[in-house]
Design an enzyme around this catalytic site. Structure first.
Site, PDB file in Angstrom:
ATOM      1  N   GLU A  94     -44.656  -7.110 -43.921  1.00  0.00           N
ATOM      2  CA  GLU A  94     -45.850  -7.890 -43.645  1.00  0.00           C
ATOM      3  C   GLU A  94     -45.832  -9.202 -44.419  1.00  0.00           C
ATOM      4  OE1 GLU A  94     -49.031  -4.412 -42.596  1.00  0.00           O
ATOM      5  OE2 GLU A  94     -48.883  -5.066 -44.657  1.00  0.00           O
ATOM      6  N   CYS A 107     -47.935 -15.489 -48.232  1.00  0.00           N
ATOM      7  CA  CYS A 107     -47.633 -14.448 -49.209  1.00  0.00           C
ATOM      8  C   CYS A 107     -46.457 -13.639 -48.645  1.00  0.00           C
ATOM      9  CB  CYS A 107     -48.859 -13.564 -49.401  1.00  0.00           C
ATOM     10  SG  CYS A 107     -48.557 -12.184 -50.508  1.00  0.00           S
ATOM     11  N   CYS A 114     -40.971  -0.566 -52.856  1.00  0.00           N
ATOM     12  CA  CYS A 114     -40.829  -1.073 -54.227  1.00  0.00           C
ATOM     13  C   CYS A 114     -40.454   0.094 -55.133  1.00  0.00           C
ATOM     14  CB  CYS A 114     -42.142  -1.703 -54.684  1.00  0.00           C
ATOM     15  SG  CYS A 114     -42.061  -2.407 -56.344  1.00  0.00           S
ATOM     16  N   CYS A 118     -46.402   1.263 -59.304  1.00  0.00           N
ATOM     17  CA  CYS A 118     -47.641   1.076 -60.069  1.00  0.00           C
ATOM     18  C   CYS A 118     -48.731   2.006 -59.508  1.00  0.00           C
ATOM     19  CB  CYS A 118     -48.103  -0.376 -59.985  1.00  0.00           C
ATOM     20  SG  CYS A 118     -46.876  -1.499 -60.692  1.00  0.00           S
ATOM     21  N   CYS A 121     -50.995   0.724 -56.452  1.00  0.00           N
ATOM     22  CA  CYS A 121     -50.404  -0.122 -55.403  1.00  0.00           C
ATOM     23  C   CYS A 121     -49.875   0.677 -54.224  1.00  0.00           C
ATOM     24  CB  CYS A 121     -49.286  -0.963 -56.003  1.00  0.00           C
ATOM     25  SG  CYS A 121     -48.421  -1.966 -54.771  1.00  0.00           S
ATOM     26  N   GLY A 163     -42.941  -5.430 -52.681  1.00  0.00           N
ATOM     27  CA  GLY A 163     -41.705  -5.492 -53.452  1.00  0.00           C
ATOM     28  C   GLY A 163     -41.824  -6.216 -54.779  1.00  0.00           C
ATOM     29  N   GLU A 164     -40.820  -6.006 -55.621  1.00  0.00           N
ATOM     30  CA  GLU A 164     -40.753  -6.668 -56.922  1.00  0.00           C
ATOM     31  C   GLU A 164     -39.680  -7.763 -56.817  1.00  0.00           C
ATOM     32  OE1 GLU A 164     -42.169  -6.967 -60.009  1.00  0.00           O
ATOM     33  OE2 GLU A 164     -40.491  -8.353 -60.242  1.00  0.00           O
ATOM     34  N   SER A 195     -44.482 -13.511 -58.516  1.00  0.00           N
ATOM     35  CA  SER A 195     -45.262 -12.523 -59.260  1.00  0.00           C
ATOM     36  C   SER A 195     -44.374 -11.349 -59.649  1.00  0.00           C
ATOM     37  CB  SER A 195     -46.410 -12.039 -58.370  1.00  0.00           C
ATOM     38  OG  SER A 195     -47.146 -11.028 -59.020  1.00  0.00           O
ATOM     39  N   SER A 218     -48.009  -9.556 -63.743  1.00  0.00           N
ATOM     40  CA  SER A 218     -49.029  -8.546 -63.434  1.00  0.00           C
ATOM     41  C   SER A 218     -49.258  -7.688 -64.665  1.00  0.00           C
ATOM     42  CB  SER A 218     -48.560  -7.686 -62.256  1.00  0.00           C
ATOM     43  OG  SER A 218     -48.373  -8.509 -61.142  1.00  0.00           O
ATOM     44  N   CYS A 335     -52.793  -9.610 -51.171  1.00  0.00           N
ATOM     45  CA  CYS A 335     -51.411  -9.569 -51.631  1.00  0.00           C
ATOM     46  C   CYS A 335     -51.167  -8.344 -52.491  1.00  0.00           C
ATOM     47  CB  CYS A 335     -51.112 -10.803 -52.445  1.00  0.00           C
ATOM     48  SG  CYS A 335     -50.840 -12.202 -51.418  1.00  0.00           S
TER      49      CYS A 335
HETATM   50  N1  SAH Z   1     -44.303  -6.654 -57.466  1.00  0.00           N
HETATM   51  C1  SAH Z   1     -44.893  -7.853 -57.869  1.00  0.00           C
HETATM   52  C2  SAH Z   1     -45.427  -8.683 -56.724  1.00  0.00           C
HETATM   53  C3  SAH Z   1     -46.149  -7.940 -55.634  1.00  0.00           C
HETATM   54  S1  SAH Z   1     -47.678  -7.226 -56.081  1.00  0.00           S
HETATM   55  C4  SAH Z   1     -45.972  -7.605 -58.910  1.00  0.00           C
HETATM   56  O1  SAH Z   1     -46.317  -6.461 -59.122  1.00  0.00           O
HETATM   57  O2  SAH Z   1     -46.413  -8.564 -59.522  1.00  0.00           O
HETATM   58  C5  SAH Z   1     -48.746  -8.642 -56.202  1.00  0.00           C
HETATM   59  C6  SAH Z   1     -49.982  -8.436 -57.029  1.00  0.00           C
HETATM   60  O3  SAH Z   1     -50.924  -7.550 -56.401  1.00  0.00           O
HETATM   61  C7  SAH Z   1     -49.684  -7.820 -58.383  1.00  0.00           C
HETATM   62  O4  SAH Z   1     -50.420  -8.470 -59.387  1.00  0.00           O
HETATM   63  C8  SAH Z   1     -50.146  -6.422 -58.196  1.00  0.00           C
HETATM   64  O5  SAH Z   1     -50.389  -5.806 -59.429  1.00  0.00           O
HETATM   65  C9  SAH Z   1     -51.373  -6.614 -57.346  1.00  0.00           C
HETATM   66  N2  SAH Z   1     -51.842  -5.408 -56.679  1.00  0.00           N
HETATM   67  C10 SAH Z   1     -51.119  -4.391 -56.185  1.00  0.00           C
HETATM   68  N3  SAH Z   1     -51.927  -3.443 -55.666  1.00  0.00           N
HETATM   69  C11 SAH Z   1     -53.190  -3.880 -55.828  1.00  0.00           C
HETATM   70  C12 SAH Z   1     -54.471  -3.356 -55.508  1.00  0.00           C
HETATM   71  N4  SAH Z   1     -54.608  -2.184 -54.905  1.00  0.00           N
HETATM   72  N5  SAH Z   1     -55.555  -4.089 -55.826  1.00  0.00           N
HETATM   73  C13 SAH Z   1     -55.420  -5.290 -56.423  1.00  0.00           C
HETATM   74  N6  SAH Z   1     -54.256  -5.836 -56.750  1.00  0.00           N
HETATM   75  C14 SAH Z   1     -53.148  -5.136 -56.474  1.00  0.00           C
HETATM   76 FE1  SF4 Z   2     -46.104  -2.517 -58.751  1.00  0.00          FE
HETATM   77 FE2  SF4 Z   2     -45.815  -4.899 -57.532  1.00  0.00          FE
HETATM   78 FE3  SF4 Z   2     -44.228  -2.847 -56.884  1.00  0.00          FE
HETATM   79 FE4  SF4 Z   2     -46.776  -2.768 -56.203  1.00  0.00          FE
HETATM   80  S1  SF4 Z   2     -45.272  -4.228 -55.462  1.00  0.00           S
HETATM   81  S2  SF4 Z   2     -45.587  -1.099 -57.107  1.00  0.00           S
HETATM   82  S3  SF4 Z   2     -47.737  -3.814 -57.911  1.00  0.00           S
HETATM   83  S4  SF4 Z   2     -44.341  -3.853 -58.847  1.00  0.00           S
END
Ligand code: SAH
Ligand code: SF4
Length: 345
Positions: A94, A107, A114, A118, A121, A163-164, A195, A218, A335
């Site tokens: 997406e 975005c 990933c 987290c 997420c 993804g990271e 990010s 993050s 995002c």
């Molecule tokens: N993997 C990278 C980039 C993708 S996630 C990262 O983690 O930074 C992009 C952002 O969205 C990150 O700050 C992540 O922590 C946040 N995010 C993920 N799931 C979320 C949720 N359910 N609500 C709010 N922010 C979220």
């Molecule tokens: Fe964590 Fe970013 Fe991966 Fe979601 S996309 S699991 S926030 S690292």
């Protein structure tokens, strides 16, 4: 059908090499790039100033990543839309398009799934499938451009989709170089934000490239006890090392680092958390972006009701802080919250 290469993944040198091998003049490169990046064509047969035999040669050698958009959802206020893209191997990703006063931002996803997992997420919850190529990341920007009006173009990029990105470092850097190129999308490095959940060695490697790209970290928690629970990668790279790396990034690139902080009810939204966060980052060239948590089905974490209070406390501590404007929440377009729903059969 023979397998084709993704034209978007090619550097100028690689494209020139293909042209040379087949005896085509070099100026054809500019024509091809203009068709793909300015006119946004996805079918080589549409390249009408290219001779027919060369067009069919191109079709047999190449495809254009992300030319199959299988669904589009627009938010009620039209400020955001989400493209569901079918990749060549059948995977789906997406891309979200967001309209701001200053322009249009895409975005972009960097992986299918990933590895980091987290707690809050959706992307991490379904596990890791594969890295995206640089071409597939470029393709998302072009797919976004195709979905816009003819006088509109994506002007900034946030690599905050699924993804990271720093776990797919080489493709990420190649992607940034390609979209920066003025014969392609010509998007300045200053308009790119990457990010990360905190891959410390890769933050330092990115800093060493000295590209004026904005880094978003993050963080989500001010101490290891809490962050270990929310971002499992913290067990490998604890908060102190992450803050140090972020500081080094800011120093080396001169760019202000953004700390993202998703506020989760009764988990990380206390006054004490805000004060610890302020202590942790005080004096650094940085800014905090508070994100009201987007609830994910199947994950028992709730959105905080203390977003403004948390904001005010940080501000009183002298921290530069904003609350992220929520675009497209009605289409799950936020995002980092790209949904499992599509990944599941
Ligand atoms: N993997 C990278 C980039 C993708 S996630 C990262 O983690 O930074 C992009 C952002 O969205 C990150 O700050 C992540 O922590 C946040 N995010 C993920 N799931 C979320 C949720 N359910 N609500 C709010 N922010 C979220
Ligand atoms: Fe964590 Fe970013 Fe991966 Fe979601 S996309 S699991 S926030 S690292």
């Amino acid at each position: 059908m023979p397998e084709t290469r993704d034209l978007l993944d090619l550097t100028d040198e690689e494209l020139d090499c293909w042209l040379k091998e087949r005896g085509y003049p070099r100026y054809r490169r500019d024509q091809i790039l203009a068709w793909v990046f300015d006119r946004l064509v996805t079918d080589f047969e549409d390249m009408t100033n290219v001779p027919r035999p060369m067009r069919s040669d191109l079709s047999q050698s190449f495809h254009i990543a992300c030319s199959k958009v299988v669904a589009v959802r627009k938010s009620a206020d039209d400020a955001a839309s989400k493209l569901l893209i079918l990749l060549e191997d059948g995977q789906k990703i997406e891309t979200v398009i967001m309209r701001y006063r200053y322009g249009i931002s895409a975005c972009v996803s960097s992986q299918v799934g990933c590895k980091i997992g987290c707690a809050f997420c959706a992307s991490g919850a379904s596990g890791f499938v594969r890295d995206l190529t640089a071409g597939e990341m470029v393709g998302q920007v072009l797919a976004a451009n195709r979905s816009l009006g003819s006088d509109e173009r994506v002007s900034s990029i946030v690599v905050m989709g699924m993804g990271e990105p720093l776990d797919n470092f080489d493709a990420l850097v190649k992607f940034m170089e390609l979209i920066h190129d003025s014969d392609r999308t010509g998007i300045g490095y200053r308009r790119i934000t990457v990010s990360t959940s905190g891959l410390v060695p890769k933050i330092l490697e990115l800093a060493s490239l000295r590209l004026p790209v904005t880094l978003a970290v993050s963080l989500h928690a001010p101490d290891d006890l809490l962050r270990n629970r929310l971002v499992p990668l913290n067990r490998v790279y604890p908060v102190s090392t992450l803050i140090e790396a972020a500081g080094q990034y800011a120093e080396t690139t001169g760019r202000r680092v953004t700390f993202e902080y998703a506020l989760i009810r009764r988990v990380n939204d206390s006054d004490e958390c805000a004060r610890s966060l302020a202590r942790l980052i005080k004096g650094m060239l940085c800014h905090v972006n508070l994100i009201p948590l987007n609830p994910v089905s199947g994950i028992a974490l709730e959105r905080s009701d203390r977003v403004q209070a948390f904001h005010d406390l940080l501000q009183n501590e002298g921290i530069d802080v904003t609350i992220r404007r929520e675009l497209g929440i009605d289409i799950d377009a936020a995002c980092g919250q790209l949904r499992r729903r599509h990944a599941e059969p």
